[in-house]
Enzyme design. Sequence first.
Site, PDB file in Angstrom:
ATOM      1  N   ASP A  50       0.867  -1.187   0.000  1.00 47.99           N
ATOM      2  CA  ASP A  50       0.000   0.000   0.000  1.00 47.99           C
ATOM      3  C   ASP A  50       0.897   1.229   0.000  1.00 47.99           C
ATOM      4  O   ASP A  50       2.107   1.119   0.176  1.00 47.99           O
ATOM      5  CB  ASP A  50      -0.887   0.029   1.270  1.00 47.99           C
ATOM      6  CG  ASP A  50      -0.043  -0.113   2.534  1.00 47.99           C
ATOM      7  OD1 ASP A  50       0.203  -1.255   2.947  1.00 47.99           O
ATOM      8  OD2 ASP A  50       0.408   0.926   3.079  1.00 47.99           O
ATOM      9  N   ASP A  71       0.548   3.659   2.237  1.00 47.11           N
ATOM     10  CA  ASP A  71       0.256   4.283   3.523  1.00 47.11           C
ATOM     11  C   ASP A  71      -0.748   5.425   3.276  1.00 47.11           C
ATOM     12  O   ASP A  71      -1.435   5.422   2.265  1.00 47.11           O
ATOM     13  CB  ASP A  71       1.543   4.754   4.228  1.00 47.11           C
ATOM     14  CG  ASP A  71       1.362   4.809   5.742  1.00 47.11           C
ATOM     15  OD1 ASP A  71       0.641   3.941   6.269  1.00 47.11           O
ATOM     16  OD2 ASP A  71       1.894   5.717   6.388  1.00 47.11           O
TER      17      ASP A  71
HETATM   18  N1  LIG Z   1       0.978   1.215   5.815  1.00 50.21           N
HETATM   19  C1  LIG Z   1       1.469   0.366   6.717  1.00 50.21           C
HETATM   20  N2  LIG Z   1       1.856   0.810   7.938  1.00 50.21           N
HETATM   21  C2  LIG Z   1       2.375  -0.061   8.842  1.00 50.21           C
HETATM   22  N3  LIG Z   1       2.501  -1.370   8.624  1.00 50.21           N
HETATM   23  C3  LIG Z   1       2.115  -1.849   7.439  1.00 50.21           C
HETATM   24  N4  LIG Z   1       2.125  -3.096   6.941  1.00 50.21           N
HETATM   25  C4  LIG Z   1       1.633  -3.045   5.684  1.00 50.21           C
HETATM   26  N5  LIG Z   1       1.294  -1.780   5.360  1.00 50.21           N
HETATM   27  C5  LIG Z   1       1.593  -1.022   6.442  1.00 50.21           C
END
Ligand SMILES: Nc1ncnc2[nH]cnc12
Length: 314
Positions: free
Chosen positions: A231, A233
């Site tokens: 992703d 974030d």
């Molecule tokens: N955006 C994220 N923040 C923290 N841990 C994660 N693991 C997978 N995506 C994450």
Amino acid sequence: MSTDQRDVPTTYSGKIHIAVIGGTGLDHLPHFHKAAVLNVETPWGAPSSPITVLEHPSPTTGKPIPVAFLARHGPHHELNPSEIPVRANIAALRKLGVRCIVAFSAAGSLAEEVKPRDFVVPDQVIDRTKGIRPHTFFEDGFVVHVPFADPFDKRVGDVVRKCGHSLEGEGVVLHDKGTVIVMEGPQFSTRAESNMYRSWGGTVINMSTLPEAKLAAEAEIAYQVILMSTDYDCWHDSGDVSVEMVMGHMRANALNARHFIAAVLDELSKEEHGDLVRATHLQGAREFGISTAPAGRSKQATEKMKWLFEGYFE
Ligand SMILES: Nc1ncnc2[nH]cnc12
Ligand SMILES: CSC[C@H]1O[C@H](OP(=O)(O)O)[C@H](O)[C@@H]1O
């Protein structure tokens, strides 16, 4: 218990030097011969899950090379990142003979160029855990300070990078370095935090690489994590991170992740890497690095150290 599991031995007599720690979406490694499933107890309690011993034929000799596999969040993902018994995990693996760990973890991307489904082999880490996770073996009357300037093992990292690049034609995209921010969780970051981590130079973010890497360093184990971006974030305008998003990318790229790990195990199983997987370059570092004078060492802590570092502190 499945028939399959009932038939698998619960002991393994040989030394195991290589381990894989799997995370979200990678709670087992199919297509490997399962030689044993071990329940190991340590002075720090039981690990997250029973340890599966897989046998992998060395591409150079054909000899079966044992590989320990541990599911970080438990067999059913019942442990959140702050609840993982990391000391027990690392101690149990070391007790089996493990000196080389390739860990695998999902991570959010903090950089435009690291797209979801890309892999990152980080070379640095910033600790944003909150001190609530037990993070050292050296306490209670047994003080040792361990160098951690380079948190990952460069030699194992280079093997991993070479293997990742060899799969580029099959759709693996690999970033050779980066800084992973390790946050406490289990909640994801706020937008302000996510932007702050970007301003610090963070490349990716997860919740599990620490204290795993610190404890491996303490235990003289050569450790490298492979991160898969799942992703962007929440700093990015493509939509806030959710577990559905993480799992979607993880599932879609699971085959690449498994090929990547298989390639790394193939390479590490070669005889030429015998010294590396035994971490002979790290061996003995802890035996003479104790700050606590013999008169100040507690009996209880010394017993634990003797359990963990067999042959040291006699
Ligand atoms: N955006 C994220 N923040 C923290 N841990 C994660 N693991 C997978 N995506 C994450
Ligand atoms: C389910 S998203 C959060 C989760 O994913 C990351 O790593 P892991 O693969 O160990 O599960 C992160 O650290 C969190 O544990």
